[in-house]
Scaffold this motif. Structure first.
Motif, short mmCIF file in Angstrom:
data_model
loop_
_atom_site.label_atom_id
_atom_site.label_comp_id
_atom_site.label_asym_id
_atom_site.label_seq_id
_atom_site.Cartn_x
_atom_site.Cartn_y
_atom_site.Cartn_z
N GLN A 1 0.83 -1.21 0.00
CA GLN A 1 0.00 0.00 0.00
C GLN A 1 0.86 1.26 0.00
N GLU A 2 1.95 1.25 0.76
CA GLU A 2 2.86 2.39 0.78
C GLU A 2 3.51 2.59 -0.59
N PHE A 3 3.90 1.49 -1.22
CA PHE A 3 4.51 1.56 -2.55
C PHE A 3 3.53 2.13 -3.56
N GLU A 4 2.29 1.66 -3.53
CA GLU A 4 1.28 2.14 -4.47
C GLU A 4 1.00 3.63 -4.27
N ALA A 5 1.01 4.08 -3.03
CA ALA A 5 0.83 5.51 -2.75
C ALA A 5 2.01 6.31 -3.30
N ALA A 6 3.21 5.79 -3.12
CA ALA A 6 4.41 6.46 -3.64
C ALA A 6 4.36 6.51 -5.17
N PHE A 7 3.93 5.42 -5.80
CA PHE A 7 3.81 5.40 -7.26
C PHE A 7 2.85 6.50 -7.73
N SER A 8 1.74 6.67 -7.04
CA SER A 8 0.76 7.69 -7.43
C SER A 8 1.38 9.08 -7.41
N MET B 1 12.71 12.62 -9.03
CA MET B 1 11.28 12.35 -9.24
C MET B 1 10.86 10.98 -8.74
N THR B 2 11.75 10.00 -8.80
CA THR B 2 11.39 8.63 -8.46
C THR B 2 11.91 8.16 -7.10
N ALA B 3 12.61 9.02 -6.39
CA ALA B 3 13.24 8.65 -5.11
C ALA B 3 12.25 8.05 -4.13
N GLU B 4 11.04 8.52 -4.15
CA GLU B 4 10.02 8.09 -3.20
C GLU B 4 9.67 6.60 -3.33
N ARG C 1 11.85 4.11 -4.60
CA ARG C 1 13.00 3.21 -4.52
C ARG C 1 13.16 2.43 -3.23
N PRO C 2 12.81 2.96 -2.07
CA PRO C 2 13.01 2.18 -0.83
C PRO C 2 12.18 0.89 -0.76
N TYR C 3 11.16 0.77 -1.58
CA TYR C 3 10.25 -0.38 -1.51
C TYR C 3 10.73 -1.58 -2.32
N PHE C 4 11.63 -1.38 -3.28
CA PHE C 4 12.10 -2.48 -4.12
C PHE C 4 13.00 -3.40 -3.32
N VAL C 5 12.75 -4.72 -3.41
CA VAL C 5 13.53 -5.68 -2.63
C VAL C 5 14.57 -6.41 -3.47
N ARG C 6 14.53 -6.23 -4.78
CA ARG C 6 15.58 -6.78 -5.66
C ARG C 6 15.57 -5.99 -6.96
N PRO C 7 16.60 -6.14 -7.77
CA PRO C 7 16.67 -5.38 -9.02
C PRO C 7 15.47 -5.65 -9.93
N SER C 8 15.05 -4.61 -10.63
CA SER C 8 13.94 -4.71 -11.57
C SER C 8 14.46 -4.99 -12.96
#
Length: 101
Positions: free
Chosen positions: A17-24, A75-78, A80-87
């Protein structure tokens, strides 16, 4: 025709949910970039934390220019903390546009 960048990512399932909010929030900022058309966020059903970020641009060069700019990091820093492995990033060119807009 436009190009779509697809980013296959994994995030901490307990923080979806936090990641989805950050994406928005990130999506609103990216929408101001030249050549940007739209963004979407998909979550794989049945696999917590598995996402596909889709970003559509008029030209791949416009996306690449933004990706390599200092603006991209800020712009995307918000998110990045949610990713658990490389995309994994892939590009697809639109061949047949949707008839439903």
């Amino acid at each position: 025709m436009s190009v779509r960048m697809m980013l296959f990512s994994f995030v901490d399932p307990e923080r979806e949910q936090e990641f989805e909010a950050a994406f928005s929030k990130v999506r609103e900022r990216v929408a101001t970039m030249p050549g940007h058309i739209r963004d979407e966020l998909l979550r794989l059903e049945g696999v917590s934390g598995s996402y596909v970020l889709i970003s559509e641009w008029e030209k791949r060069e416009q996306f690449t220019e933004w990706l390599e700019s200092p603006a991209h990091d800020s712009m995307t820093a918000e998110m990045r903390p949610y990713f658990v492995r490389p995309s994994e990033m892939r590009f697809y060119s639109l061949r047949v546009p949707s008839s439903r807009g």
